[in-house]
Structure formats: C-alpha cells, structure tokens
Design an enzyme around this catalytic site. Structure first.
Site, PDB file in Angstrom:
ATOM      1  N   ALA A   1      49.307   9.031 -20.049  1.00 47.79           N
ATOM      2  CA  ALA A   1      50.666   8.768 -19.546  1.00 47.79           C
ATOM      3  C   ALA A   1      51.634   8.742 -20.725  1.00 47.79           C
ATOM      4  O   ALA A   1      51.209   8.661 -21.878  1.00 47.79           O
ATOM      5  CB  ALA A   1      50.718   7.429 -18.818  1.00 47.79           C
ATOM      6  N   LYS A   2      52.901   8.830 -20.454  1.00 45.00           N
ATOM      7  CA  LYS A   2      53.929   8.652 -21.483  1.00 45.00           C
ATOM      8  C   LYS A   2      55.210   8.264 -20.782  1.00 45.00           C
ATOM      9  O   LYS A   2      55.437   8.640 -19.625  1.00 45.00           O
ATOM     10  CB  LYS A   2      54.139   9.959 -22.247  1.00 45.00           C
TER      11      LYS A   2
END
Ligand code: NAD
Length: 432
Positions: free
Chosen positions: A122-123
């Site tokens: 994720a980011k």
C-alpha cells in the site's frame, strides 16, 4: 470519506518504452508483465494484480494557526493483501497523486513478497508541502488524516509507515490519534515510531544495512574481495550513509560520497565516520573536503561498486553508457530508468534491484509490528541478527532464479515476488 475501486488505476496509458522518466504506476505494471512472462501463472491472477484492491481518497480539513481553514486531499492506495495486511508509507508532499500511490503500493507488494514477509502493499499521503506547516499544524493534519483513514487501516488491515515528509514523530501522532479513537493503545497500527512508544531499535539504520549486506554478498558472488573493492555512494542520508559506513567498517574503500550540493572524491578512501550524515548535519558533505566533483561525475567514476542512494531516475539512457562501475546496487527507490537498465544489461553490468537491496526498512518494520503485537521489544543485536538472516534468505532465493533462468537480478527478484503472490492467489482462489 470517499472510497474508489480498482478502476481508478486503469486509466493511465502504457508509455512508449523509450520515453522516460516513467511514472511509478507504469514501472510497476511493466515489471509485473516482465516477471509474468517468465512464469507459468494464471493470466487472471496477473490481470487482478494490475489493479489495486481499493483506493481511498479523503478530505483532510486543517485549522491553520491563524484560525483559517484549509482542506487538503489525502490518499491510501491498497494494492494486494493476499499474503497479509497492506503495508507501506505515508507521504506529505505536494506531488502526491492517486496514480503515484497506486504504483508505489504495487511496488510494496513486490518488495514484501521478495522478502517473504506476511504483508501486501500500500502507499498513501497528503498533497501538502510539509515545510509550509508549523509543528502544530503538522500534528493536527496527521491526527485528522488518521481519523479519516480509521476504517480502512489497523494492525490486521493496513499498517502505514514514514515516507517522504513524514517521520517517527508523525507516526507517533498517527498512532496516538488512532488509539484514542479505539479506546486502547494500539502501537501496531503504524511502524517507524520512536522506540519509546513501540518503535524498533535498528529501524532507522535498516535500509542502509540491507544495502550493505546485499552489496557484500554481490561482491562475493562476483569473486571480488571486499578489502580490495572501491565504492561510490550517491546520497549521504539514511540509506547512503548507513550503507557507506558499514561497508567501510567491513573493509571496502569508500572513495566517493555526495549530497545534493556535490560529491567528494578521494581515491585513497574517505573516512565515512568523519563526514556528518544528512540527519546529523543536513547537506554538509561538501563542507568537509577540498576535492569536489559534480554529482553526475560520481555516477561515472571508475569504481568497482556504485550505490545510487539519493533519489530516483539518476541513471538514465544519457549516462548509462558512461557508468564504469562493475556492479550497481540500488539504494534509492527507482534510481535506474527502464532504458538505462537495458543499456546496463547489454553492457553486462549487473544491477541489484531496490526491491531487494533496500528492503531492510520494511523488514525491520515487520519486526516492529511483531514486537508491538507481542508487547515485547527486541534488542538491537537481535534485530540486526534477524535482519541479516532475512536478507541472506532473500538473496539466496533471488540468486537461485538468476542462475536457473539466466535473467537479470531485477527480473529474478520480480520472479521470486510474483511467484509467491500468484501461488497465494491460486491457493486462496478468487471469491466469485
Ligand atoms: P535522506 O533524506 O535521509 O537522504 C537523502 C540524501 O540524498 C541526502 O544526503 C541528500 O542531500 C541527497 N540528495 C538529494 N537529492 C540529491 C541529488 N539530486 N543528487 C545527489 N544527492 C542528493 O533520504 P533516505 O531516507 O536516505 O532515502 C534515499 C532514497 O532511499 C530514496 O529514494 C528513498 O525513497 C529510498 N529509501 C529510503 C528508505 C528509508 O526508510 N529511509 C527505505 C527504502 C528506500
């Protein structure tokens, strides 16, 4: 809070292969396709992995110190969680975009898988220049962002970490805001915290340490002796300085280091402990030497090992033909463009990729998460021992693919990552 589906990730057209620099999303998709071509995996799984599981876009209102209100946009792109909770950094930067978050989130999926960590990728981030915020404004923005993301994060769902423009203090506020709302202290919701509130010893040094470990193994693989090796390191921050100092301790000659102001070159070797890191004294590398060269020249020095550890896209099609190092180890994320990678491959210069070399950061984040869940902290010695062991396992897995398939180190790392992710998807099956 608004939440968008995977469709948001599909609109960016694939670029012409010669154009550069490409976006993180284009790079991530291209590397997925390259790795898939080497593997006999279900094409439906590959199709699924081209899309993030979800992208959350939130409005983050902030009361400024003068009483006025500004509303910032925040994102959390969650790519894939087949192997465990989503994991990846949060940026405070004016250039944050939805596509960048998706691409960097995909990158995190590959990085966690190559290290065999039980995490997906994720980011996220807020579109804001952190330098324009007072300390109090930064704290209020962080707390409100944590609240807006509260439904989609958590130690079993998605565990953010520091990234550009955020740090241990930001993670501490984030953890506090989340915990206050949940009614109990939940340190495992983020990693990269100060050790006093559940952070791990050795986390700050970890990406540089993993770069040094992988460099040492690559030196050995290519039949060089560490005592005879010369190394140039671009960037003297968390990654570059820690890698340079460890390799220096292990016997290598660090002949060039640099920061944004320029590079120091001494063919007799630099005492890396005498030069302050970016954190100890920002941008001070060039203050401590007489023999300066431009940063671009550092990349073309006749050394055994080149470690670009500053920013992305520094080895391009314009200078890849002039790189004289026998080995490149990527300390930064994405320092070599796609076109440059092909040139180095043709010239027979091995490139050890970022998703393996600097993965010590996310690996010690995993250790931090384990410590938080178990409410038991590890000594620095234990962290470093376990990191060494995880890095050697990942190195061995990637090396096996290099030898078996006769592919580049980058392709081999993606093959290792993708085969683990694809197998997990195949075993779990797709919910109809
Ligand atoms: P940092 O801010 O601690 O240090 C960056 C260093 O690079 C500084 O010395 C700075 O002066 C120098 N620099 C900046 N622009 C430059 C330029 N154009 N030319 C030469 N030098 C330049 O950053 P960091 O945490 O060491 O991160 C460096 C790279 O490693 C980034 O690509 C980052 O995404 C990546 N990375 C960091 C971590 C981490 O946890 N710190 C983990 C994995 C990857």
């Amino acid at each position: 809070m608004s939440s968008e589906t995977a469709e948001t990730g599909t609109t960016t057209p694939e670029r012409d292969e010669d154009e550069e620099p490409e976006s993180a999303l284009q790079t991530a998709r291209r590397q997925l396709s390259r790795a898939a071509a080497h593997l006999d995996i279900d094409s439906n799984v590959v199709e699924r992995l081209k899309h993030p599981a979800g992208v959350h876009r939130v409005a983050v209102p902030l009361e400024r110190d003068d009483g006025s209100l500004d509303v910032f946009t925040g994102y959390r792109a969650q790519h894939d969680s087949v192997r465990g909770p989503f994991k990846g950094g949060l940026r405070f930067h004016p250039g944050v975009t939805e596509d960048e978050c998706i691409g960097l989130g995909m990158w995190m999926t590959w990085k966690c898988a190559v290290m065999d960590l039980p995490f997906g990728g994720a980011k996220g981030g807020v579109v804001v220049d952190p330098k324009s915020l007072s300390e109090g404004e930064k704290e209020r923005l962080t707390r409100r962002f944590a609240q807006e993301l509260r439904d989609v994060i958590g130690p079993k769902r998605d565990i953010p970490a520091p990234d550009m423009g955020t740090d241990a203090q930001t993670m501490s506020w984030f953890m506090d805001a989340y915990s206050m709302q949940e009614g109990e202290t939940i340190p495992g919701v983020v990693t990269g915290k100060p050790p006093v509130v559940g952070g791990s010893y050795g986390r700050e040094e970890a990406p540089g340490r993993s770069v040094a470990i992988v460099t040492r193994e690559a030196i050995d693989y290519y039949d060089m002796e560490i005592d005879d090796v010369t190394v140039a390191v671009q960037g003297f921050g968390s990654v570059g300085a820690n890698a340079a100092r460890l390799l220096d301790d292990w016997g290598a000659d660090i002949v060039a280091i640099s920061d944004v102001n320029g590079a120091v070159y001494d063919p007799d070797g630099i005492d890396t402990r005498d030069v302050p890191t970016h954190e100890e004294e920002p941008e001070a590398v060039t203050k401590y030497a007489d023999d300066l060269i431009p940063n671009e020249e550092l990349l073309e020095l006749d050394v055994d090992v080149l470690i670009p550890a500053a920013v992305g896209n520094v080895i391009t099609e314009d200078n890849a033909g002039d790189v004289q190092a026998d080995l490149v180890v990527e300390g930064a994320n994405g320092p070599t463009t796609f076109a440059a990678d092909s040139i180095l491959e043709e010239r027979g210069v091995p490139v050890i990729p970022d998703i393996l070399a600097n993965a010590g950061g996310v690996t010690v984040s995993y250790f931090e998460w384990l410590q938080d869940i178990n409410r038991r902290s590890w000594s620095l010695e234990r962290v470093n021992e376990e990191l060494e062991s995880e890095m050697l396992d990942a190195w061995a897995a990637v090396r096996a693919e290099v030898e078996e398939r006769d592919v580049t180190w980058r392709d081999a790392a993606y093959v290792v990552a993708l085969s683990r992710i694809a197998e997990s998807h195949e075993k779990r099956g797709l919910w109809p």
